[in-house]
Design a protein around this motif. Structure first.
Motif, short mmCIF file in Angstrom:
data_model
loop_
_atom_site.label_atom_id
_atom_site.label_comp_id
_atom_site.label_asym_id
_atom_site.label_seq_id
_atom_site.Cartn_x
_atom_site.Cartn_y
_atom_site.Cartn_z
N GLN A 21 130.54 -37.02 -68.76
CA GLN A 21 129.20 -36.43 -68.47
C GLN A 21 128.60 -37.64 -67.77
N SER A 22 127.81 -39.17 -67.63
CA SER A 22 128.01 -39.45 -66.98
C SER A 22 128.47 -39.48 -65.21
N MET A 23 129.85 -39.71 -65.33
CA MET A 23 130.39 -39.94 -64.07
C MET A 23 130.02 -38.69 -63.03
N ASP A 24 129.81 -37.72 -63.88
CA ASP A 24 129.21 -36.13 -62.81
C ASP A 24 128.46 -36.54 -63.05
N ALA A 25 127.37 -37.01 -63.58
CA ALA A 25 125.67 -36.82 -63.30
C ALA A 25 124.77 -38.32 -62.24
N ASN A 26 126.02 -38.84 -62.48
CA ASN A 26 126.07 -39.97 -61.11
C ASN A 26 127.07 -40.43 -60.32
N PRO A 27 127.33 -39.81 -58.94
CA PRO A 27 128.27 -40.05 -57.78
C PRO A 27 128.38 -41.46 -57.88
N ALA A 28 129.61 -42.03 -57.79
CA ALA A 28 129.78 -42.93 -57.03
C ALA A 28 129.18 -43.13 -55.58
#
Length: 235
Positions: free
Chosen positions: A217-224
């Motif tokens: 969920q954190s990775m989806d909310a904050n793209p690289a």
């Protein structure tokens, strides 16, 4: 007249008298009863030495207590719920974003998980820069999170402690690779959005899955991000 004297003499001879042996026994009993009990007498010098030894022991005990009491008072016993450091993972992640070259994950697990460290490692020893966070689970187990954009097979084997791949585990809508050492520790690995995340610890799989879901969920909310890592000092 002679007959009466003979009878009188016979009566005197046959009359019972006091038994000498009886008087001796009675006299001995009376003497024993009247004798006072013998009490041992301790010489004054011996009594003084005994008192000095007891006093010395008491003084030594008091000195020992006085020496250790400050140490005990300065190191109080931990509370029953244990020490939980207040780590602001989000703040540390924001400071590490530019040097990392990607947005470090900051899993939101509510109050069920607590973090005991969060840091950016430049990878001086391994050659792989990493974002690292340590989590204590609700059951007081530990799961370490490591994220990098420069994963390689050798580094991955080191992170998972040479554990073999034993299957997959779905969490957060993604299939995580499951590696298990068979000795209590296990790892879940995910390659997602240009970075690799490794979760390693001795917690139960349901706790792994809960943390892994929050990671996705954190990775989806904050793209690289695409900013190149700067040469600035790691936070």
């Amino acid at each position: 007249m002679g007959d009466y004297r003979g009878v009188s003499e016979m009566q005197e001879k046959t009359s019972p008298g006091p038994d000498p042996s009886d008087s001796g026994a009675k006299g001995g009993s009376a003497g024993t009863a009247d004798a006072a009990p013998v009490r041992p007498v301790i010489p004054a010098a011996a009594a003084k030495r005994a008192n000095a030894s007891v006093i010395g022991m008491i003084v030594a005990l008091v000195v020992s207590i006085a020496a250790f009491l400050p140490i005990i008072l300065m190191n109080p016993l931990p509370k029953s719920d244990g020490f939980r450091p207040n780590i602001d993972v989000g703040a540390v992640a924001r400071n590490a974003t530019d040097v990392a070259g990607f947005t470090p994950v900051t899993p939101d697990t509510g109050k069920s998980f607590t973090s005991n460290y969060a840091r950016w490692e430049s990878g001086t020893g391994s050659g792989v820069p990493t974002w690292e966070v340590g989590y204590l689970t609700p059951n007081q187990s530990f799961i370490g999170l490591v994220q990098t954009r420069q994963s390689n097979p050798t580094w991955l084997v080191q992170q998972t402690k040479s554990a073999p791949v034993t299957g997959t585990r779905a969490a957060g809508g993604q299939d995580w690779e499951l590696r298990d050492t068979g000795k209590g520790e296990k790892s879940m690995v995910l390659n997602y959005r240009g970075t690799t995340v490794v979760l390693t610890g001795s917690a139960q799989l349901d706790e792994f899955a809960e943390l892994a879901t929050a990671v996705v969920q954190s990775m989806d909310a904050n793209p690289a991000v695409t900013v190149s890592p700067s040469a600035s000092t790691a936070p």
